[in-house]
Design a protein around this motif. Structure first.
Motif, PDB file in Angstrom:
ATOM      1  N   ASP A   1       1.585 -13.414   2.536  1.00  0.00           N
ATOM      2  CA  ASP A   1       1.513 -12.010   2.927  1.00  0.00           C
ATOM      3  C   ASP A   1       2.291 -11.820   4.224  1.00  0.00           C
ATOM      4  OD1 ASP A   1      -1.118 -10.450   1.449  1.00  0.00           O
ATOM      5  OD2 ASP A   1      -1.037 -12.633   1.325  1.00  0.00           O
ATOM      6  N   PHE A   2       2.949 -10.665   4.349  1.00  0.00           N
ATOM      7  CA  PHE A   2       3.599 -10.274   5.597  1.00  0.00           C
ATOM      8  C   PHE A   2       2.623  -9.443   6.428  1.00  0.00           C
ATOM      9  CE2 PHE A   2       7.747 -10.913   3.426  1.00  0.00           C
ATOM     10  CZ  PHE A   2       8.391 -11.631   4.419  1.00  0.00           C
ATOM     11  N   PHE A   3       2.555  -9.715   7.725  1.00  0.00           N
ATOM     12  CA  PHE A   3       1.829  -8.878   8.672  1.00  0.00           C
ATOM     13  C   PHE A   3       2.844  -8.400   9.716  1.00  0.00           C
ATOM     14  CE2 PHE A   3      -1.575 -11.194   6.709  1.00  0.00           C
ATOM     15  CZ  PHE A   3      -2.657 -10.319   6.720  1.00  0.00           C
ATOM     16  N   LEU A   4       3.101  -7.095   9.740  1.00  0.00           N
ATOM     17  CA  LEU A   4       4.124  -6.521  10.614  1.00  0.00           C
ATOM     18  C   LEU A   4       3.449  -5.884  11.822  1.00  0.00           C
ATOM     19  CD1 LEU A   4       6.297  -4.749   7.867  1.00  0.00           C
ATOM     20  CD2 LEU A   4       6.339  -7.151   8.589  1.00  0.00           C
ATOM     21  N   GLY A   5       3.736  -6.403  13.009  1.00  0.00           N
ATOM     22  CA  GLY A   5       3.155  -5.861  14.228  1.00  0.00           C
ATOM     23  C   GLY A   5       4.002  -4.732  14.781  1.00  0.00           C
ATOM     24  N   VAL A   6       3.412  -3.557  14.992  1.00  0.00           N
ATOM     25  CA  VAL A   6       4.140  -2.380  15.470  1.00  0.00           C
ATOM     26  C   VAL A   6       3.363  -1.728  16.608  1.00  0.00           C
ATOM     27  CG1 VAL A   6       5.219  -1.955  13.227  1.00  0.00           C
ATOM     28  CG2 VAL A   6       3.030  -0.874  13.758  1.00  0.00           C
TER      29      VAL A   6
ATOM     30  N   ALA B   1       4.424  -1.276   3.349  1.00  0.00           N
ATOM     31  CA  ALA B   1       3.053  -1.611   2.957  1.00  0.00           C
ATOM     32  C   ALA B   1       2.636  -0.863   1.703  1.00  0.00           C
ATOM     33  CB  ALA B   1       2.093  -1.305   4.105  1.00  0.00           C
ATOM     34  N   GLN B   2       3.129   0.378   1.545  1.00  0.00           N
ATOM     35  CA  GLN B   2       2.834   1.135   0.334  1.00  0.00           C
ATOM     36  C   GLN B   2       3.556   0.558  -0.883  1.00  0.00           C
ATOM     37  OE1 GLN B   2       3.803   5.234   1.138  1.00  0.00           O
ATOM     38  NE2 GLN B   2       1.781   5.669   1.992  1.00  0.00           N
ATOM     39  N   ARG B   3       4.751   0.051  -0.653  1.00  0.00           N
ATOM     40  CA  ARG B   3       5.570  -0.440  -1.760  1.00  0.00           C
ATOM     41  C   ARG B   3       5.154  -1.829  -2.205  1.00  0.00           C
ATOM     42  NH1 ARG B   3      11.778  -0.276  -0.438  1.00  0.00           N
ATOM     43  NH2 ARG B   3      11.034   1.752   0.250  1.00  0.00           N
ATOM     44  N   PHE B   4       4.792  -2.697  -1.241  1.00  0.00           N
ATOM     45  CA  PHE B   4       4.483  -4.090  -1.563  1.00  0.00           C
ATOM     46  C   PHE B   4       3.025  -4.387  -1.200  1.00  0.00           C
ATOM     47  CE2 PHE B   4       9.039  -4.081  -0.372  1.00  0.00           C
ATOM     48  CZ  PHE B   4       9.575  -4.464  -1.598  1.00  0.00           C
ATOM     49  N   PRO B   5       2.226  -4.819  -2.170  1.00  0.00           N
ATOM     50  CA  PRO B   5       0.819  -5.118  -1.876  1.00  0.00           C
ATOM     51  C   PRO B   5       0.639  -6.235  -0.854  1.00  0.00           C
ATOM     52  CG  PRO B   5       1.220  -4.976  -4.258  1.00  0.00           C
ATOM     53  CD  PRO B   5       2.555  -4.985  -3.595  1.00  0.00           C
ATOM     54  N   ARG B   6       1.654  -7.091  -0.695  1.00  0.00           N
ATOM     55  CA  ARG B   6       1.520  -8.233   0.211  1.00  0.00           C
ATOM     56  C   ARG B   6       2.079  -7.953   1.600  1.00  0.00           C
ATOM     57  NH1 ARG B   6       3.629 -13.286  -3.330  1.00  0.00           N
ATOM     58  NH2 ARG B   6       5.479 -11.984  -3.352  1.00  0.00           N
ATOM     59  N   VAL B   7       2.294  -6.687   1.929  1.00  0.00           N
ATOM     60  CA  VAL B   7       2.764  -6.308   3.263  1.00  0.00           C
ATOM     61  C   VAL B   7       1.677  -5.485   3.937  1.00  0.00           C
ATOM     62  CG1 VAL B   7       4.481  -5.037   4.592  1.00  0.00           C
ATOM     63  CG2 VAL B   7       5.182  -6.346   2.575  1.00  0.00           C
ATOM     64  N   HIS B   8       1.335  -5.842   5.174  1.00  0.00           N
ATOM     65  CA  HIS B   8       0.261  -5.177   5.909  1.00  0.00           C
ATOM     66  C   HIS B   8       0.755  -4.835   7.315  1.00  0.00           C
ATOM     67  CE1 HIS B   8      -1.920  -7.058   2.629  1.00  0.00           C
ATOM     68  NE2 HIS B   8      -1.509  -8.237   3.069  1.00  0.00           N
ATOM     69  N   VAL B   9       0.287  -3.711   7.834  1.00  0.00           N
ATOM     70  CA  VAL B   9       0.703  -3.233   9.149  1.00  0.00           C
ATOM     71  C   VAL B   9      -0.365  -3.582  10.178  1.00  0.00           C
ATOM     72  CG1 VAL B   9       1.355  -1.234  10.530  1.00  0.00           C
ATOM     73  CG2 VAL B   9       2.037  -1.367   8.121  1.00  0.00           C
ATOM     74  N   ALA B  10       0.062  -4.171  11.281  1.00  0.00           N
ATOM     75  CA  ALA B  10      -0.833  -4.477  12.405  1.00  0.00           C
ATOM     76  C   ALA B  10      -0.439  -3.578  13.577  1.00  0.00           C
ATOM     77  CB  ALA B  10      -0.734  -5.947  12.783  1.00  0.00           C
ATOM     78  N   MET B  11      -1.234  -2.559  13.852  1.00  0.00           N
ATOM     79  CA  MET B  11      -0.929  -1.615  14.925  1.00  0.00           C
ATOM     80  C   MET B  11      -1.515  -2.098  16.246  1.00  0.00           C
ATOM     81  SD  MET B  11       0.513   1.250  15.817  1.00  0.00           S
ATOM     82  CE  MET B  11       0.751   2.186  14.300  1.00  0.00           C
ATOM     83  N   CYS B  12      -0.652  -2.308  17.230  1.00  0.00           N
ATOM     84  CA  CYS B  12      -1.142  -2.663  18.564  1.00  0.00           C
ATOM     85  C   CYS B  12      -1.889  -1.466  19.144  1.00  0.00           C
ATOM     86  CB  CYS B  12       0.015  -3.056  19.474  1.00  0.00           C
ATOM     87  SG  CYS B  12       0.874  -4.565  18.967  1.00  0.00           S
ATOM     88  N   PRO B  13      -2.952  -1.687  19.899  1.00  0.00           N
ATOM     89  CA  PRO B  13      -3.758  -0.564  20.401  1.00  0.00           C
ATOM     90  C   PRO B  13      -3.155   0.151  21.597  1.00  0.00           C
ATOM     91  CG  PRO B  13      -4.697  -2.627  21.143  1.00  0.00           C
ATOM     92  CD  PRO B  13      -3.545  -2.988  20.256  1.00  0.00           C
ATOM     93  N   HIS B  14      -2.002  -0.314  22.088  1.00  0.00           N
ATOM     94  CA  HIS B  14      -1.391   0.292  23.264  1.00  0.00           C
ATOM     95  C   HIS B  14       0.109   0.429  23.034  1.00  0.00           C
ATOM     96  CE1 HIS B  14      -2.092  -4.130  23.911  1.00  0.00           C
ATOM     97  NE2 HIS B  14      -0.780  -4.075  23.787  1.00  0.00           N
ATOM     98  N   ASP B  15       0.733   1.251  23.852  1.00  0.00           N
ATOM     99  CA  ASP B  15       2.175   1.473  23.721  1.00  0.00           C
ATOM    100  C   ASP B  15       2.951   0.214  24.077  1.00  0.00           C
ATOM    101  OD1 ASP B  15       1.723   4.020  22.915  1.00  0.00           O
ATOM    102  OD2 ASP B  15       2.270   4.976  24.812  1.00  0.00           O
ATOM    103  N   GLY B  16       4.142   0.115  23.513  1.00  0.00           N
ATOM    104  CA  GLY B  16       5.022  -1.007  23.790  1.00  0.00           C
ATOM    105  C   GLY B  16       6.226  -0.557  24.604  1.00  0.00           C
TER     106      GLY B  16
END
Length: 598
Positions: free
Chosen positions: A94-99, A114-129
């Motif tokens: 699985d891919f985990f993409l940190g944004v 993430a919508q297109r591929f079931p094995r892709v997941h989004v990891a949202m950081c809780p603060h701005d980058g």
């Protein structure tokens, strides 16, 4: 003797002594690797590579999470995921993409994947980058653990990659095979080939070819630690838990080179590590490939961060801990603080000596440096150091030729001089930044590298729709074989699958977009402006099954259910001066647009 000649002659002896010390160190490592290579080539220890690879590919697949930290990666992340999704033959990952919340373009691209591929997941950081790569990786790890709790599963392997990486199709198989015995497995990392005229990127090709061929295996041989390269690194889950117990976090956010430090930390914690030696498969190395900075300014920027983190910050944080093998490699990693300025000064002295000698020959005047090498000791010292330099260049050329060919390796001496300049600038910048940070008590700032993703042949591997359906988890190989045997010869496989209800239209086009590397989208007619819809003649839109739907940034965005070919491109360029950007849509979406717009 002129002042410049006197200064050059005065510096000659200390420079030669340093070159002798550093050169002897390099030759020692060359000999260790050479003898080990010869021993492993012995007929009594020869390994059947085909049998070994078959065993690796057939090993039970552990579940693997691939971490990809992203900041302003909206131009490359879609290509990276789509390309590697179709290339990788390992299926249990699985891919985990940190944004970051303040990086909307990248967040939108990641959400669409993430919508297109079931094995892709989004990891949202809780603060701005941007923060640091390590901070982003820590939040990706938290997202992975949340995913495990939600789905009642557990990942056995964690891999780190960047948004520009081209993963080798079998790399995950090798990590899966070795991870039972090792807590960290590093796949070789090699730059993609570029033209010989691209000197900056060529420096990376030379240095990485040498480092991955000689230095990394040498660490294994001499009992040193294996630094993570930041990409292509597989960690066992147990090892990550050990890192978390050690200092409370897996990746240290304040560290500029968290990958290097984690390799050192795991070694000091007693975790076994492995660097996979470079294996050639079908003429290509089993390695993570990518483009490195291709301008001098960006190369200096990246290497400044490397030098600051590896040579200075890690020195401050860890000192000279460990056994003799560890200390030896800490010395090699940090000797650039002296070696890089010395190499630059040596290059300048060589240029000065050559210029003054040519002037002496043409004018008949005495050469000011003629007496600098007088005496048996100085003459012997200069002869030995010159020989060591030639040996080092020869070893680097051989390592480069092994990967990129001898024509490319022929320019190793020229690129070595250019590398001296880049490394000198980077070292000076690292010392300046580190000193300012300590003097003014400011934290060191992460210098991010701008990424580009390869296109065309650099990233492509032969793939079929059937292979992508299997690797995407939508169908089993046995099902596809049965369908291919049962379908009438005049019907394409994908049409047969649709007609039999074995595959939904959206699923098919999601996999087709991976195959042709064109984004799949869904378009509503109410969102298309009238002037944009009329950007192409109606008969062209009907004949070629295309719909213009957006004009932005000097591009005309065109949607079609058919991948574009050369005739279509030539036809459309007759009616617009804008650059064309294609998106795939399903046939059902196209028919609805055709009815409502045409």
């Amino acid at each position: 003797m002129h002042l410049a000649d006197s200064l050059a002659a005065y510096c000659l002896a200390p420079l030669a002594c340093w070159i002798l010390l550093s050169g002897a160190d390099d030759v020692f490592l060359d000999l260790v690797c050479l003898f080990t290579w010869l021993a492993n080539r012995s007929i009594f220890r020869r390994v059947d590579q085909q049998a070994e690879e078959a065993e690796v590919l057939s090993a039970p697949q552990k579940r693997c999470a691939i971490f990809v930290p992203c900041w302003h990666e909206d131009t490359v992340i879609t290509q990276m995921v789509m390309n590697n999704h179709s290339r990788v033959t390992y299926s249990n990952f699985d891919f985990f993409l940190g944004v970051y919340p303040n990086d909307l373009p990248t967040t939108q691209e990641a959400a669409a994947l993430a919508q297109r591929f079931p094995r892709v997941h989004v990891a949202m950081c809780p603060h701005d980058g941007p923060t640091s790569k390590a901070d982003c990786l820590n939040w990706i790890y938290q997202r992975m653990m949340d995913f495990e709790r939600e789905h009642g599963c557990r990942f056995d392997i964690v891999m780190t990659h960047d948004a520009e990486d081209v993963i080798h199709p079998t790399a995950l198989h090798w990590i899966n095979y070795y991870i039972d015995a090792y807590d960290m497995v590093q796949v070789p990392v090699l730059p993609l080939p570029t033209p010989w005229s691209d000197l900056t990127h060529g420096v990376y090709c030379d240095e990485f070819a040498e480092f991955q061929t000689k230095d990394m295996p040498g660490r294994q041989i001499l009992g040193g630690f294996i630094p993570s390269n930041g990409v292509g690194t597989g960690f066992s889950r147990w090892a990550l838990d050990k890192l978390a117990e050690d200092r409370g976090r897996i990746f240290q956010p304040e560290c500029l080179t968290e990958d290097y430090e984690n390799g050192l930390r795991l070694h000091l914690l007693g975790c076994p590590q492995l660097f996979m030696p470079i294996r050639m498969r079908d003429g290509d190395p089993v390695a993570t490939r990518e483009y490195f900075p291709r301008t001098c300014r960006m190369a200096i920027r990246q290497r400044t961060r490397w030098m600051t983190g590896i040579a200075l910050q890690t020195w401050e944080r860890h000192g000279w801990r460990g056994g003799i093998g560890t200390v030896y490699w800490l010395w090699r990693d940090r000797k650039g603080l002296i070696g890089n300025p010395v190499s630059m000064i040596t290059s300048l002295m060589f240029a000065y000596g050559l210029a003054t000698w040519c002037r002496s020959v043409t004018t008949g005047s005495p050469w000011g440096l003629a007496g600098a090498a007088d005496g048996p000791v100085m003459g012997w010292l200069l002869s030995i150091t010159s020989a060591l330099q030639f040996v080092h260049l020869g070893v680097r050329a051989w390592c480069t030729a092994r990967i990129y060919g001898w024509r490319f390796a022929a320019l190793v001496p020229l690129r070595a001089l250019f590398a001296n300049y880049i490394n000198f600038r980077a070292t000076a910048g690292a010392i300046r930044r580190y000193a300012a940070s300590r003097w003014f008590h400011h934290p060191l700032v992460w210098l991010k590298t701008t990424h580009t993703y390869p296109t065309g042949q650099a990233a492509a591997t032969p793939a079929t729709l059937a292979e992508i359906l299997v690797t995407g988890g939508l169908m089993q190989a046995a099902e596809l074989e049965a369908a291919a045997a049962a379908k009438p010869p005049e019907i394409a496989l994908h049409e047969y699958l649709l007609s039999r209800g074995m595959l939904e239209e959206t699923q098919l086009y999601e996999m087709l977009s991976v195959l042709v590397r064109i984004p799949l989208t869904r378009i509503e007619s109410r969102r298309i402006r009238r002037r944009v819809a009329r950007a192409l003649p109606r008969h062209v839109m009907e004949r070629w099954r295309v719909v213009p739907f957006q004009v932005s940034g000097g591009h005309l965005f065109v949607a079609s259910p058919d991948p574009p070919g050369k005739p279509l491109l030539e036809q459309l360029q007759r009616f617009t001066r804008l650059a064309l950007r294609f998106h795939l849509i399903t046939p059902a979406n196209f028919e609805r647009l055709r009815r409502e717009l045409l």
